[in-house]
Design a protein around this motif. Structure first.
Motif, PDB file in Angstrom:
ATOM      1  N   CYS A 247     -15.641  -6.844  15.317  1.00  0.00           N
ATOM      2  CA  CYS A 247     -15.606  -7.669  14.121  1.00  0.00           C
ATOM      3  C   CYS A 247     -14.161  -7.820  13.641  1.00  0.00           C
ATOM      4  N   PRO A 248     -13.759  -9.050  13.312  1.00  0.00           N
ATOM      5  CA  PRO A 248     -12.398  -9.229  12.789  1.00  0.00           C
ATOM      6  C   PRO A 248     -12.279  -8.586  11.407  1.00  0.00           C
ATOM      7  N   VAL A 249     -11.162  -7.956  11.192  1.00  0.00           N
ATOM      8  CA  VAL A 249     -10.887  -7.305   9.908  1.00  0.00           C
ATOM      9  C   VAL A 249      -9.691  -8.002   9.279  1.00  0.00           C
ATOM     10  N   ASP A 250      -9.929  -8.604   8.124  1.00  0.00           N
ATOM     11  CA  ASP A 250      -8.837  -9.265   7.406  1.00  0.00           C
ATOM     12  C   ASP A 250      -7.960  -8.224   6.735  1.00  0.00           C
ATOM     13  N   GLY A 251      -6.681  -8.522   6.726  1.00  0.00           N
ATOM     14  CA  GLY A 251      -5.731  -7.617   6.087  1.00  0.00           C
ATOM     15  C   GLY A 251      -5.853  -7.654   4.573  1.00  0.00           C
ATOM     16  N   SER A 252      -5.496  -6.549   3.961  1.00  0.00           N
ATOM     17  CA  SER A 252      -5.534  -6.453   2.509  1.00  0.00           C
ATOM     18  C   SER A 252      -4.302  -5.684   2.043  1.00  0.00           C
ATOM     19  N   TRP A 253      -3.807  -6.067   0.852  1.00  0.00           N
ATOM     20  CA  TRP A 253      -2.574  -5.469   0.328  1.00  0.00           C
ATOM     21  C   TRP A 253      -2.832  -4.039  -0.136  1.00  0.00           C
ATOM     22  N   SER A 254      -1.854  -3.204   0.092  1.00  0.00           N
ATOM     23  CA  SER A 254      -1.860  -1.878  -0.517  1.00  0.00           C
ATOM     24  C   SER A 254      -1.437  -2.009  -1.982  1.00  0.00           C
ATOM     25  N   PRO A 255      -1.637  -0.967  -2.802  1.00  0.00           N
ATOM     26  CA  PRO A 255      -1.180  -1.063  -4.203  1.00  0.00           C
ATOM     27  C   PRO A 255       0.338  -1.269  -4.288  1.00  0.00           C
ATOM     28  N   TRP A 256       0.745  -1.931  -5.352  1.00  0.00           N
ATOM     29  CA  TRP A 256       2.196  -2.133  -5.567  1.00  0.00           C
ATOM     30  C   TRP A 256       2.885  -0.790  -5.742  1.00  0.00           C
ATOM     31  N   SER A 257       4.068  -0.735  -5.256  1.00  0.00           N
ATOM     32  CA  SER A 257       4.893   0.455  -5.495  1.00  0.00           C
ATOM     33  C   SER A 257       5.393   0.441  -6.944  1.00  0.00           C
ATOM     34  N   LYS A 258       6.001   1.517  -7.369  1.00  0.00           N
ATOM     35  CA  LYS A 258       6.566   1.561  -8.711  1.00  0.00           C
ATOM     36  C   LYS A 258       7.787   0.643  -8.799  1.00  0.00           C
ATOM     37  N   ASP A 265      22.079  -6.879 -12.396  1.00  0.00           N
ATOM     38  CA  ASP A 265      21.760  -8.263 -12.725  1.00  0.00           C
ATOM     39  C   ASP A 265      20.539  -8.386 -13.616  1.00  0.00           C
ATOM     40  N   CYS A 266      20.151  -7.272 -14.245  1.00  0.00           N
ATOM     41  CA  CYS A 266      19.018  -7.236 -15.175  1.00  0.00           C
ATOM     42  C   CYS A 266      17.686  -7.581 -14.497  1.00  0.00           C
ATOM     43  N   THR A 267      17.529  -7.212 -13.271  1.00  0.00           N
ATOM     44  CA  THR A 267      16.270  -7.390 -12.548  1.00  0.00           C
ATOM     45  C   THR A 267      15.850  -6.077 -11.913  1.00  0.00           C
ATOM     46  N   HIS A 268      14.566  -5.924 -11.749  1.00  0.00           N
ATOM     47  CA  HIS A 268      14.032  -4.821 -10.935  1.00  0.00           C
ATOM     48  C   HIS A 268      12.906  -5.371 -10.052  1.00  0.00           C
ATOM     49  N   TRP A 269      12.496  -4.608  -9.047  1.00  0.00           N
ATOM     50  CA  TRP A 269      11.558  -5.113  -8.051  1.00  0.00           C
ATOM     51  C   TRP A 269      10.551  -4.029  -7.674  1.00  0.00           C
ATOM     52  N   ARG A 270       9.455  -4.505  -7.060  1.00  0.00           N
ATOM     53  CA  ARG A 270       8.430  -3.630  -6.486  1.00  0.00           C
ATOM     54  C   ARG A 270       7.925  -4.285  -5.205  1.00  0.00           C
ATOM     55  N   SER A 271       7.286  -3.490  -4.309  1.00  0.00           N
ATOM     56  CA  SER A 271       6.833  -4.004  -3.001  1.00  0.00           C
ATOM     57  C   SER A 271       5.433  -3.489  -2.671  1.00  0.00           C
ATOM     58  N   ARG A 272       4.836  -4.116  -1.698  1.00  0.00           N
ATOM     59  CA  ARG A 272       3.531  -3.712  -1.179  1.00  0.00           C
ATOM     60  C   ARG A 272       3.465  -4.063   0.297  1.00  0.00           C
ATOM     61  N   GLU A 273       2.487  -3.463   1.008  1.00  0.00           N
ATOM     62  CA  GLU A 273       2.340  -3.694   2.440  1.00  0.00           C
ATOM     63  C   GLU A 273       0.920  -4.173   2.748  1.00  0.00           C
ATOM     64  N   CYS A 274       0.820  -4.939   3.832  1.00  0.00           N
ATOM     65  CA  CYS A 274      -0.500  -5.435   4.289  1.00  0.00           C
ATOM     66  C   CYS A 274      -1.112  -4.389   5.217  1.00  0.00           C
ATOM     67  N   SER A 275      -1.572  -3.287   4.598  1.00  0.00           N
ATOM     68  CA  SER A 275      -2.027  -2.147   5.405  1.00  0.00           C
ATOM     69  C   SER A 275      -3.270  -1.480   4.843  1.00  0.00           C
ATOM     70  N   ASP A 276      -3.992  -2.140   3.931  1.00  0.00           N
ATOM     71  CA  ASP A 276      -5.143  -1.486   3.300  1.00  0.00           C
ATOM     72  C   ASP A 276      -6.393  -2.372   3.358  1.00  0.00           C
ATOM     73  N   PRO A 277      -6.957  -2.674   4.540  1.00  0.00           N
ATOM     74  CA  PRO A 277      -6.499  -2.256   5.871  1.00  0.00           C
ATOM     75  C   PRO A 277      -5.536  -3.280   6.463  1.00  0.00           C
ATOM     76  N   ALA A 278      -4.928  -2.901   7.580  1.00  0.00           N
ATOM     77  CA  ALA A 278      -4.098  -3.843   8.324  1.00  0.00           C
ATOM     78  C   ALA A 278      -4.993  -4.799   9.104  1.00  0.00           C
ATOM     79  N   PRO A 279      -4.604  -6.051   9.281  1.00  0.00           N
ATOM     80  CA  PRO A 279      -5.444  -6.993  10.042  1.00  0.00           C
ATOM     81  C   PRO A 279      -5.564  -6.570  11.500  1.00  0.00           C
ATOM     82  N   ARG A 280      -6.772  -6.710  12.045  1.00  0.00           N
ATOM     83  CA  ARG A 280      -6.992  -6.389  13.457  1.00  0.00           C
ATOM     84  C   ARG A 280      -8.150  -7.227  13.984  1.00  0.00           C
ATOM     85  N   ASN A 281      -8.225  -7.287  15.290  1.00  0.00           N
ATOM     86  CA  ASN A 281      -9.279  -8.050  15.986  1.00  0.00           C
ATOM     87  C   ASN A 281      -9.297  -9.513  15.561  1.00  0.00           C
ATOM     88  N   GLY A 282      -8.113 -10.083  15.319  1.00  0.00           N
ATOM     89  CA  GLY A 282      -8.044 -11.490  14.958  1.00  0.00           C
ATOM     90  C   GLY A 282      -8.266 -11.771  13.494  1.00  0.00           C
TER      91      GLY A 282
END
Length: 850
Positions: A247-258, A265-282
């Motif tokens: 069965c194909p598993v669609d990728g889903s975002w992990s929670p945002w980092s802090k 420059d008065c900006t800050h950032w956060r990131s996330r990964e496509c690993s919850d779960p990672a896409p597989r089987n198409g």
């Protein structure tokens, strides 16, 4: 005769032979009478002609001349006829030349396969001289010198070394001699070709794009195709096999980092990964950005002094936030006031579940149709206490009534029975009331496969007679202060659309209990039969439940149950017991993991009780080995006027894609005649395996030679190709033999369909409470509920029992579901006594407690 010395002329003698035509023919010689019966088309010819010789004076000379057919031979010498007295003629004639008309052996018609040898014998008729033999193929002469595949033996037989399609023809043997020509009868030779399978095609794409499905391949009977009556290919032209697709598993975002620290420059950032779960089987990749950047609005941002424009912006934002906060407070106050007005009309909101409205003892308020729960009217309700939980004494038990008491309060030491009746009119009323809701519109309108009852905290039991289906409602499963009207229904598979994917098959009846959404504090136990042979290595068993929207979902995978799950199942050889805290529509579905997976089919043979015509039908039923399927067939045969003519048998039907075949044999031809035009009847594999038809049948029609015939003896075979089979030896009198009728006498299952209160249980209420109180607490000596589960062979469910507030109650509930109404209390008492607990102290009740 004077001759000059030396060589005679080239021709000393001349032979003249003639046949007489009509009245005679004049040639320069005298002609004798012809041979009678001779063929005028055959002219005389020389066999031996005279040769040149030398003669010596005064010495005789011998000239040899032979001719046929002829009666006389004459010589000429130098053109003059030689007088008969001057030479001697030796005649050799046979006046009996003939050829008989009939062949001693004629060739016979043959059917041979391709490349097989052919021998056509021929013995010609006797004749003088002996006849010569030749062969004709479709009136054309067979010449072995032109066809090396053919030769003629000395015995005149025609031999074809390897039969070809071109050798299919009519062959004639011809015999001839000087007298006549004879032809044999033509022999038809047919060269046939047996069919042969082509190679298998490639396997098709799996039918399921996700999970288990099936795929097939095919072949055709074209290698070669059958010709001239050749046999068709044996075996199946289609093969199917199970397959599984990832069965194909669609990728889903992990929670945002802090958020990162605020930059210069008065900006800050956060990131996330496509690993919850990672896409597989198409499966699809995550959509959106993996990095989020924002302006810093806190004091952590080190920046140049703000200008007048920034100050105005900040002031505006604060003002908007204050306004939104005030608006939110106003909305909350309005909502709370409205809610207080609604709560004044609701007596109990714990039952606010979709699709359920409990039945009340007295009607609801006229001005509030949405009231869901009303306490019972104690002035119109009477509870009776009959008998005692103590051991029975001689004489009638005292009866007394508790009037104007609280219905749902503890009832002391008496045996409590909540009075209940269910005539047909009430059942129809109940069904009509249920059918007003959308979910219940699919309930059967008849009452033979449905039962219902009104229950409180004392519990009870619902049963559909002769189906093996029951619903046990343990004590305290219904909250105190509630009264529920609960139903139990058996559905026909053809009336309920249960989707089955891949190799899945229906193993149990489809059963509804409800209403759905009812609040339960303890699991109830739904018991129903199944026809699968339980084997963990061969089956993947799932419990399916239908939602209120009509879709089916897997709520339990047997063998992978979690102790805290809402559903649990005890699977036995022929029945399953489902623990559930949510009522609804259930079915047990199996998926074969190997060809060793088998379903139990029950085979039944029925025939008419009375035979008024020459025809007599034997009906063979193949049905699921469950009580509900048997009940349906028996009811059908009662309507048809049929009787059982042989003891039922069980056949194990494999998931091998092979069909089920039925045939009848050894029918006495002097008394009966079978009207079956083929050697066997066949039921396709998928008609049996999908389980949507509980029973299938085939009919064998026999015809009596005489109306007085009453004894029937034959055999009926039922078998799966390359699988299990059963044979029935039928030998009975069709007019008076009823010895198998008692085998289908349906037994009563514990009396009435609905039992309410303590009468629904084998274990008396107070004894049950004592056992629970004694065995629930852990005991260092092992004399607790765990040992009881082991003695009752339920130790595989210890984790499930331990997850419940009272493990002992779960064990006793399961014992009640399995052993009602014929359970042996003494065996349970022996099991409890073996724990080290005093038997007399648990299974007796004092007079004070009564």
């Amino acid at each position: 005769m004077a001759v000059r010395p030396g060589l005679w002329p080239a021709l000393l003698g001349m032979v003249l032979a003639a046949w007489l035509h009509g009245t005679g023919a004049q040639q320069s010689a005298t002609v004798a009478n012809p041979v009678p019966g001779a063929n005028p088309d055959l002219l005389p010819h020389f066999l031996v002609e005279p040769e040149d010789v030398y003669i010596v004076k005064n010495k005789p000379v011998l000239l040899v001349c032979k001719a046929m057919p002829a009666t006389q031979i004459f010589f000429k010498c130098n053109g003059e006829w030689v007088r008969q007295v001057d030479h001697v003629i030796e005649r050799s004639t046979d006046d009996s030349s003939d050829l008989r008309k009939n062949f001693e052996q004629e060739p016979l018609a043959k059917e041979v396969s391709l490349e097989q040898g052919i021998v056509l014998p021929c013995r010609p008729p006797e004749g003088i001289p002996p006849a010569e033999v030749e062969w004709l193929r479709n009136e054309d002469l067979v010449d072995p010198s032109l066809d090396p595949n053919v030769y003629i033996t000395r015995e005149h037989s025609l031999v074809v070394r390897q039969a070809r399609l071109a050798d299919t023809a009519n062959y004639t043997c011809v015999a001839k001699n000087i007298v006549a020509r004879r032809r044999s009868a033509s022999a038809a030779v047919i060269v046939y070709v047996n069919g042969g399978w082509s190679t298998w095609t490639e396997w098709s794409v799996c039918s399921a794009s996700c999970g288990r499905g099936w795929q097939k391949r095919s072949r055709s009977c074209t290698n070669p195709a059958p010709l001239n009556g050749g046999a068709f290919c044996e075996g199946q032209n289609v093969q199917k096999t199970a397959c599984a697709t990832l069965c194909p598993v669609d990728g889903s975002w992990s929670p945002w980092s802090k958020w990162s620290a605020c930059g210069l420059d008065c900006t800050h950032w956060r990131s996330r990964e496509c690993s919850d779960p990672a896409p597989r089987n198409g499966g699809e990749e995550c959509r959106g950005a993996d990095l989020d950047t924002r302006n810093c609005t806190s004091d952590l941002c080190v920046h140049t002094a703000s200008g007048p424009e920034d100050v105005a912006l900040y002031v505006g934002l604060i003002a908007v936030a204050v306004c939104l906060l005030l608006l939110l407070l106003v909305l909350i106050l309005v909502y709370c006031r409205k809610k207080e007005g609604l709560d004044s009309d609701v007596a109990d909101s714990s039952i606010l579940t979709s699709g359920f409205q409990p039945v009340s003892i007295k009607p609801s308020k006229a001005d509030n149709p949405h009231l869901l729960t009303i306490q019972p009217d104690l002035s119109t309700t009477t509870t009776t206490c009959q008998g005692s939980l103590c051991p029975r004494q001689d004489g009638p038990s005292p009866k007394f009534q508790l009037a104007n008491g609280h219905l749902l309060s503890p009832l002391g030491g008496g045996r409590h029975t909540l009075h209940h009746s269910s005539p047909t009119s009430e059942a129809e009323d109940f069904v009509s009331r249920l059918s007003t809701q959308n979910y219940f519109r699919s309930l059967p309108r008849g009452t033979s496969n449905m039962t219902y009852g009104t229950f409180n905290f004392l519990g009870g039991r619902l049963m559909i007679p002769n189906t093996g289906i029951s619903l046990l409602i343990p004590p305290d499963a219904i909250p105190r202060g509630k009264i529920y009207e609960i139903y139990l229904t058996l559905h026909k598979p053809e009336d309920v659309r249960l989707p089955l994917a891949g190799c899945q098959t229906l193993l149990s009846p489809i059963v509804s209990c409800g209403p759905p959404g009812v609040l339960l504090t303890r699991p109830v136990i739904l018991a129903m039969d199944h026809c699968g042979e339980p084997c963990p290595e061969s089956w993947s068993l799932r419990l399916k439940k239908q939602s209120c929207e009509g879709s089916w979902e897997d709520v339990l995978h047997l063998g992978e149950e979690a102790p805290s799950h809402l559903y649990y199942c005890q699977l036995e050889a022929g029945a399953c017991y489902v623990f559930t805290e949510q009522l609804g529509r259930f079915a047990l579905v199996g998926e074969a993991l190997s060809v060793a997976a088998t379903k139990r089919l029950k085979l039944l043979l029925f025939a008419p009780v009375a035979c008024t015509s020459l025809e007599y039908n034997i009906r063979v039923y193949c049905l699921h080995d469950t009580h509900d399927a048997l009940k349906e067939v028996v009811q059908l045969e009662k309507q048809l006027g049929g009787q059982l003519i042989q003891e039922p048998r069980v056949l194990h039907f494999k998931d091998s894609y092979h069909n089920l075949r039925l045939s009848i044999h050894d029918v006495p031809s002097s008394l009966w005649k079978s009207k079956l035009l083929v050697s066997y009847q066949e039921i396709p594999f998928y008609h049996i395996w999908n389980g949507t038809q509980q029973y299938l049948h085939c009919t064998f029609t026999l015809e009596r030679v005489s109306p007085s015939t009453s004894d029937l003896a034959c055999k009926v075979w039922v078998w799966q190709v390359e699988g299990d089979g059963q044979s029935f030896n039928i030998n009975f009198n069709i007019t008076k033999d009823t010895r198998f009728a008692e085998l289908l006498a349906l037994e009563s299952e514990g009396g009435v369909p609905a039992l309410v209160g303590p009468s629904a249980f084998k274990i008396p209420f107070l004894i049950r409470q004592k056992i629970i109180t004694s065995l629930d607490p852990p005991c260092s000596r092992g004399a607790d509920w765990r040992t009881l589960a082991q003695k009752l062979h339920l130790d595989s469910h210890l984790s499930f029992f331990a997850s419940k507030p009272s493990p002992t109650a779960m064990i006793l509930n399961l014992w009640e579901a399995r052993h009602f109404p014929n359970g042996n209390l003494s065996q349970l008492a022996a099991a409890v006594a073996g724990l080290g607990q005093p038997d007399a102290g648990l299974f007796t009740v004092s007079e004070a407690e009564c």
